[in-house]
Design a protein around this motif. Structure first.
Motif, PDB file in Angstrom:
ATOM      1  N   VAL A   1       0.861  -1.189   0.000  1.00 50.35           N
ATOM      2  CA  VAL A   1       0.000   0.000   0.000  1.00 50.35           C
ATOM      3  C   VAL A   1       0.892   1.231   0.000  1.00 50.35           C
ATOM      4  CG1 VAL A   1      -1.726   1.309   1.336  1.00 50.35           C
ATOM      5  CG2 VAL A   1      -1.811  -1.193   1.307  1.00 50.35           C
ATOM      6  N   ASP A   2       0.494   2.240  -0.769  1.00 50.80           N
ATOM      7  CA  ASP A   2       1.168   3.537  -0.743  1.00 50.80           C
ATOM      8  C   ASP A   2       0.113   4.599  -0.998  1.00 50.80           C
ATOM      9  OD1 ASP A   2       2.606   5.866  -1.018  1.00 50.80           O
ATOM     10  OD2 ASP A   2       3.938   5.093  -2.580  1.00 50.80           O
ATOM     11  N   HIS A   3      -0.276   5.290   0.063  1.00 54.28           N
ATOM     12  CA  HIS A   3      -1.367   6.266  -0.043  1.00 54.28           C
ATOM     13  C   HIS A   3      -1.081   7.367  -1.059  1.00 54.28           C
ATOM     14  CE1 HIS A   3       1.314   8.273   2.847  1.00 54.28           C
ATOM     15  NE2 HIS A   3       0.744   9.405   2.462  1.00 54.28           N
ATOM     16  N   GLU A   4       0.174   7.575  -1.410  1.00 51.02           N
ATOM     17  CA  GLU A   4       0.508   8.621  -2.375  1.00 51.02           C
ATOM     18  C   GLU A   4       0.438   8.140  -3.826  1.00 51.02           C
ATOM     19  OE1 GLU A   4       4.342   9.988  -1.082  1.00 51.02           O
ATOM     20  OE2 GLU A   4       3.454  11.282   0.458  1.00 51.02           O
ATOM     21  N   ASN A   5       0.321   6.818  -4.035  1.00 49.82           N
ATOM     22  CA  ASN A   5       0.345   6.300  -5.412  1.00 49.82           C
ATOM     23  C   ASN A   5      -0.347   4.930  -5.480  1.00 49.82           C
ATOM     24  OD1 ASN A   5       0.938   6.456  -8.105  1.00 49.82           O
ATOM     25  ND2 ASN A   5       3.052   5.785  -7.886  1.00 49.82           N
ATOM     26  N   MET A   6      -1.626   4.911  -5.226  1.00 50.91           N
ATOM     27  CA  MET A   6      -2.367   3.643  -5.153  1.00 50.91           C
ATOM     28  C   MET A   6      -2.706   3.040  -6.517  1.00 50.91           C
ATOM     29  SD  MET A   6      -2.784   2.355  -2.170  1.00 50.91           S
ATOM     30  CE  MET A   6      -4.150   1.219  -2.418  1.00 50.91           C
ATOM     31  N   ASP A   7      -2.910   3.851  -7.528  1.00 45.98           N
ATOM     32  CA  ASP A   7      -3.367   3.322  -8.815  1.00 45.98           C
ATOM     33  C   ASP A   7      -2.475   2.216  -9.378  1.00 45.98           C
ATOM     34  OD1 ASP A   7      -5.768   4.658  -8.946  1.00 45.98           O
ATOM     35  OD2 ASP A   7      -4.943   6.367 -10.069  1.00 45.98           O
ATOM     36  N   PRO A   8      -1.150   2.393  -9.443  1.00 46.61           N
ATOM     37  CA  PRO A   8      -0.330   1.299  -9.990  1.00 46.61           C
ATOM     38  C   PRO A   8      -0.358   0.055  -9.108  1.00 46.61           C
ATOM     39  CG  PRO A   8       1.036   3.253  -9.551  1.00 46.61           C
ATOM     40  CD  PRO A   8      -0.360   3.588  -9.187  1.00 46.61           C
ATOM     41  N   LEU A   9      -0.537   0.233  -7.800  1.00 45.82           N
ATOM     42  CA  LEU A   9      -0.589  -0.914  -6.892  1.00 45.82           C
ATOM     43  C   LEU A   9      -1.871  -1.716  -7.103  1.00 45.82           C
ATOM     44  CD1 LEU A   9       0.797   0.809  -3.679  1.00 45.82           C
ATOM     45  CD2 LEU A   9       2.037  -0.606  -5.335  1.00 45.82           C
ATOM     46  N   VAL A  10      -2.977  -1.023  -7.227  1.00 45.32           N
ATOM     47  CA  VAL A  10      -4.251  -1.695  -7.497  1.00 45.32           C
ATOM     48  C   VAL A  10      -4.200  -2.354  -8.872  1.00 45.32           C
ATOM     49  CG1 VAL A  10      -6.737  -1.355  -7.846  1.00 45.32           C
ATOM     50  CG2 VAL A  10      -5.575  -0.191  -5.949  1.00 45.32           C
ATOM     51  N   ASP A  11      -3.624  -1.663  -9.851  1.00 43.93           N
ATOM     52  CA  ASP A  11      -3.483  -2.238 -11.197  1.00 43.93           C
ATOM     53  C   ASP A  11      -2.641  -3.511 -11.172  1.00 43.93           C
ATOM     54  OD1 ASP A  11      -5.025  -0.211 -12.273  1.00 43.93           O
ATOM     55  OD2 ASP A  11      -3.310   0.963 -12.982  1.00 43.93           O
ATOM     56  N   ALA A  12      -1.602  -3.531 -10.335  1.00 45.88           N
ATOM     57  CA  ALA A  12      -0.745  -4.720 -10.240  1.00 45.88           C
ATOM     58  C   ALA A  12      -1.534  -5.919  -9.709  1.00 45.88           C
ATOM     59  CB  ALA A  12       0.462  -4.449  -9.344  1.00 45.88           C
ATOM     60  N   VAL A  13      -2.372  -5.687  -8.708  1.00 47.71           N
ATOM     61  CA  VAL A  13      -3.205  -6.777  -8.183  1.00 47.71           C
ATOM     62  C   VAL A  13      -4.158  -7.258  -9.265  1.00 47.71           C
ATOM     63  CG1 VAL A  13      -4.990  -7.421  -6.512  1.00 47.71           C
ATOM     64  CG2 VAL A  13      -3.054  -6.001  -5.781  1.00 47.71           C
ATOM     65  N   LEU A  14      -4.803  -6.326  -9.933  1.00 53.58           N
ATOM     66  CA  LEU A  14      -5.785  -6.696 -10.959  1.00 53.58           C
ATOM     67  C   LEU A  14      -5.145  -7.407 -12.144  1.00 53.58           C
ATOM     68  CD1 LEU A  14      -8.054  -3.519 -10.885  1.00 53.58           C
ATOM     69  CD2 LEU A  14      -8.581  -5.803  -9.976  1.00 53.58           C
ATOM     70  N   SER A  15      -3.912  -7.066 -12.479  1.00 56.15           N
ATOM     71  CA  SER A  15      -3.270  -7.723 -13.620  1.00 56.15           C
ATOM     72  C   SER A  15      -2.926  -9.181 -13.314  1.00 56.15           C
ATOM     73  CB  SER A  15      -2.017  -6.964 -14.062  1.00 56.15           C
ATOM     74  OG  SER A  15      -0.965  -7.160 -13.143  1.00 56.15           O
ATOM     75  N   GLY A  16      -2.826  -9.534 -12.035  1.00 55.25           N
ATOM     76  CA  GLY A  16      -2.548 -10.918 -11.663  1.00 55.25           C
ATOM     77  C   GLY A  16      -3.780 -11.663 -11.181  1.00 55.25           C
ATOM     78  N   ALA A  17      -4.950 -11.051 -11.366  1.00 57.56           N
ATOM     79  CA  ALA A  17      -6.195 -11.626 -10.847  1.00 57.56           C
ATOM     80  C   ALA A  17      -7.121 -12.049 -11.979  1.00 57.56           C
ATOM     81  CB  ALA A  17      -6.904 -10.602  -9.957  1.00 57.56           C
ATOM     82  N   THR A  18      -8.080 -12.891 -11.621  1.00 57.69           N
ATOM     83  CA  THR A  18      -9.083 -13.331 -12.581  1.00 57.69           C
ATOM     84  C   THR A  18     -10.367 -13.688 -11.841  1.00 57.69           C
ATOM     85  OG1 THR A  18      -9.499 -14.780 -14.492  1.00 57.69           O
ATOM     86  CG2 THR A  18      -8.459 -15.793 -12.564  1.00 57.69           C
TER      87      THR A  18
ATOM     88  N   MET B   1     -12.777   2.446  -2.623  1.00 53.17           N
ATOM     89  CA  MET B   1     -12.751   2.381  -1.168  1.00 53.17           C
ATOM     90  C   MET B   1     -11.336   2.134  -0.654  1.00 53.17           C
ATOM     91  SD  MET B   1     -12.734   0.357   1.819  1.00 53.17           S
ATOM     92  CE  MET B   1     -12.838  -1.259   1.134  1.00 53.17           C
ATOM     93  N   LEU B   2     -10.603   1.207  -1.284  1.00 55.54           N
ATOM     94  CA  LEU B   2      -9.223   0.928  -0.889  1.00 55.54           C
ATOM     95  C   LEU B   2      -8.352   2.168  -1.030  1.00 55.54           C
ATOM     96  CD1 LEU B   2      -8.764  -2.528  -2.638  1.00 55.54           C
ATOM     97  CD2 LEU B   2      -8.855  -2.125  -0.173  1.00 55.54           C
ATOM     98  N   THR B   3      -8.504   2.862  -2.143  1.00 53.65           N
ATOM     99  CA  THR B   3      -7.702   4.057  -2.393  1.00 53.65           C
ATOM    100  C   THR B   3      -8.052   5.167  -1.409  1.00 53.65           C
ATOM    101  OG1 THR B   3      -7.505   3.469  -4.726  1.00 53.65           O
ATOM    102  CG2 THR B   3      -7.077   5.776  -4.144  1.00 53.65           C
ATOM    103  N   SER B   4      -9.338   5.419  -1.203  1.00 52.67           N
ATOM    104  CA  SER B   4      -9.724   6.507  -0.299  1.00 52.67           C
ATOM    105  C   SER B   4      -9.325   6.210   1.151  1.00 52.67           C
ATOM    106  CB  SER B   4     -11.221   6.810  -0.405  1.00 52.67           C
ATOM    107  OG  SER B   4     -11.982   5.720   0.048  1.00 52.67           O
ATOM    108  N   GLU B   5      -9.405   4.953   1.578  1.00 54.23           N
ATOM    109  CA  GLU B   5      -8.971   4.578   2.934  1.00 54.23           C
ATOM    110  C   GLU B   5      -7.469   4.737   3.096  1.00 54.23           C
ATOM    111  OE1 GLU B   5     -10.177   3.610   6.191  1.00 54.23           O
ATOM    112  OE2 GLU B   5     -11.695   4.774   5.131  1.00 54.23           O
ATOM    113  N   ALA B   6      -6.709   4.349   2.093  1.00 52.19           N
ATOM    114  CA  ALA B   6      -5.259   4.510   2.151  1.00 52.19           C
ATOM    115  C   ALA B   6      -4.896   5.983   2.267  1.00 52.19           C
ATOM    116  CB  ALA B   6      -4.603   3.888   0.919  1.00 52.19           C
ATOM    117  N   ILE B   7      -5.578   6.831   1.501  1.00 57.02           N
ATOM    118  CA  ILE B   7      -5.313   8.272   1.549  1.00 57.02           C
ATOM    119  C   ILE B   7      -5.755   8.846   2.884  1.00 57.02           C
ATOM    120  CG2 ILE B   7      -5.974  10.498   0.538  1.00 57.02           C
ATOM    121  CD1 ILE B   7      -6.100   8.984  -2.195  1.00 57.02           C
ATOM    122  N   ARG B   8      -6.948   8.497   3.330  1.00 56.65           N
ATOM    123  CA  ARG B   8      -7.490   9.022   4.592  1.00 56.65           C
ATOM    124  C   ARG B   8      -6.590   8.698   5.775  1.00 56.65           C
ATOM    125  NH1 ARG B   8     -10.075   7.594   8.933  1.00 56.65           N
ATOM    126  NH2 ARG B   8     -10.387   5.416   8.424  1.00 56.65           N
TER     127      ARG B   8
END
Length: 164
Positions: free
Chosen positions: A59-76, A89-96
């Protein structure tokens, strides 16, 4: 006469022993080939599971998009849909909470698997900082079970569950 019988018995035993050694050699040779194939499959499953677990726990509250994208690219499947639906929700909680989490896999084991599916148990640690933990960081210990499926030439995570 006894000498002849003795030689015949020794000769027969030698033939049986040679036959057994040849048979064992054939079995060991075919087993080595099967183990090499299994080892590569296990390696592929393990590598995909390791990458997904690290992406999932980072998790990195300053740059969540690539982290979420990484999970999604390995998911099905269902896991991908569930994770994708929680993106905002994950992104807003990390930022908050100003959260960061740096993960490491400390142990991994491939359980049952076939050519198209496998289960992996992972022990991982993560150092977490947020508004509650402060700058010191807090180590958290995770035990995960990942279910993976082969889609084309890739192993993708279809389910993640926390285990005790």
């Amino acid at each position: 006469m006894e000498a002849r019988v003795g030689r015949w018995v020794i000769g027969a035993l030698v033939l049986v022993l040679v036959g057994l050694l040849v048979g064992i050699g054939v079995l060991v040779g075919s087993r080595d080939t099967a183990d090499a194939e299994l080892t590569q499959t296990q390696h592929d499953i393990a590598a995909a599971a390791r990458a997904e677990a690290l992406a999932f726990l980072t998790v990195d509250h300053e740059n969540m998009d690539p982290l979420v994208d990484a999970v999604l690219s390995g998911a099905t499947g269902r896991f991908k849909k569930q994770y994708e639906s929680q993106r905002e929700m994950l992104t807003s909680e990390a930022i908050r909470t100003e959260a960061t989490s740096t993960a490491e896999v400390v142990a991994l084991g491939v359980g049952g698997f076939t050519d198209d599916a496998g289960d992996v148990l992972i022990a991982a640690n993560s150092t977490v900082t947020n508004t509650t933990t402060g700058n010191e960081g807090q180590v958290r210990y995770y035990r995960l079970r990942l279910s993976l499926v082969r889609e084309g030439d890739r192993w993708l995570t279809s389910n993640v569950e926390f285990v005790r």
